[in-house]
Scaffold this motif. Sequence first.
Motif, short mmCIF file in Angstrom:
data_model
loop_
_atom_site.label_atom_id
_atom_site.label_comp_id
_atom_site.label_asym_id
_atom_site.label_seq_id
_atom_site.Cartn_x
_atom_site.Cartn_y
_atom_site.Cartn_z
N ASN A 118 -5.12 2.52 3.31
CA ASN A 118 -5.85 1.30 2.97
C ASN A 118 -6.26 1.21 1.50
OD1 ASN A 118 -7.03 -1.16 3.85
ND2 ASN A 118 -9.02 -0.18 3.54
N ASP A 119 -6.62 2.32 0.89
CA ASP A 119 -7.33 2.23 -0.38
C ASP A 119 -6.46 2.32 -1.63
OD1 ASP A 119 -10.49 2.43 0.27
OD2 ASP A 119 -9.26 3.38 1.80
N PHE A 120 -5.17 2.56 -1.46
CA PHE A 120 -4.29 2.76 -2.63
C PHE A 120 -3.12 1.79 -2.53
CE2 PHE A 120 -5.78 6.97 -1.01
CZ PHE A 120 -6.89 7.07 -1.83
N TYR A 121 -2.99 0.91 -3.52
CA TYR A 121 -1.95 -0.12 -3.42
C TYR A 121 -1.50 -0.58 -4.80
CZ TYR A 121 -6.12 -3.05 -3.97
OH TYR A 121 -7.29 -3.60 -4.41
N HIS A 159 -3.48 0.06 -8.05
CA HIS A 159 -4.87 0.25 -7.64
C HIS A 159 -4.98 1.60 -6.95
CE1 HIS A 159 -6.18 -3.86 -8.65
NE2 HIS A 159 -4.91 -4.10 -8.46
N THR A 184 -9.81 7.82 3.06
CA THR A 184 -9.20 6.53 3.37
C THR A 184 -8.81 6.45 4.84
OG1 THR A 184 -7.55 4.90 2.62
CG2 THR A 184 -6.86 7.21 2.66
N HIS A 188 0.83 -1.21 0.00
CA HIS A 188 0.00 0.00 0.00
C HIS A 188 0.87 1.26 0.00
CE1 HIS A 188 -3.94 -2.00 1.02
NE2 HIS A 188 -3.07 -2.98 1.06
N GLY A 217 -3.86 1.53 6.45
CA GLY A 217 -3.87 0.29 5.67
C GLY A 217 -2.89 -0.74 6.22
N LEU A 257 -11.17 11.97 -1.98
CA LEU A 257 -11.16 10.55 -1.65
C LEU A 257 -10.92 10.43 -0.15
CD1 LEU A 257 -8.69 9.50 -4.48
CD2 LEU A 257 -11.18 9.25 -4.53
#
Length: 321
Positions: free
Chosen positions: A38-41, A93, A309, A9, A312, A307
Amino acid sequence: MTAITARAHTNIALIKYWGKKDPKLILPYTDSVSLTLNDFYTDTTVEFVDELAADQFSLDGQAQVTTKITPFLNLVRDLAGINLFARVESTNHVPTAAGLASSASAYAALALAASRAAGLNLDQQALSRLARRGSGSATRSIYGGLAIWHRGEDDATSFAEPLPTPDLDLAMLVVLVDAGPKPISSRNLMANTVETSPYYPAWVTHNQQAAQQMVTALAQNDFAAVGHLTEQSSMQMHATILASDPAFTYWTPETLKAWAIVKQLRADGIPAYATMDAGPNVKILTLGEQVPKILNALQADFAGRVLTTTPGPAAKVIGAQ
Ligand code: 2P0
């Protein structure tokens, strides 16, 4: 040999890394502290293959040059004592507009996938040191949540470690100011800042102290101090960049507009702190319960461009075949 897929991430530095004491080994001038998101990897598959005559690399299905990853894969081949070339496939992602497609998740995922595919079983500290050789910020993306990258003195002592999870419901909003390509790479600008900014020595002294203060503030669950230190480290980094020759800033008028909203939120009693990296986007560090109010405050100027988040997880292997 086995094809290994790893996921890592991105992270955002609360206490920034800006400047290399040793550009070859990527040893930084100061410690830095980050939050993995968490949301970007990035997902990366590596397979060392007998019949290849050179490394192959694709990103989001498009073939890429291997000028950067072949030297990195050479480090892995040396560690493992193998001489096979590799097929590397990466998928980011990260919403394309986010401007977050950073080298942090890329090199953390590559370090884990390539080392495992080469038959190595490195511990997290060794992985962090390996990821560092690809990109400084990747040093921290081996870990979930909060991490500190100790600047160290040499290859063996410059690595990141996880920090204890504070009793704080941390959240981050990313305000998409501009999705365009960077006008200048952070690597080149970092080098020029070290070389030409008269403020650079002051940055080193102050940011190094700030990293220690951040560790204390997190251990005390003192969100006001965590937020203040976060915003200060970012502003001082950008001030140091602005003072370089030639003068430069990543900021745009919209960056300042978003920062002004954050300052107004704070004046209204809402804990929200801004941090900007090598680009114009503004990230807002806050607590989970405040997110709806902050989204509301951003609505007029940045509708559809925010966005949200949360912290992560650590880099992990997600496939082997
Ligand atoms: C950071 N940044 O601490 C800082 C803050 C951007 C601003 O690390 O040359 O891609 O590969 O070590 O890690 C971005 O630079 O640079 C960065 P290299 P990197 O997150």
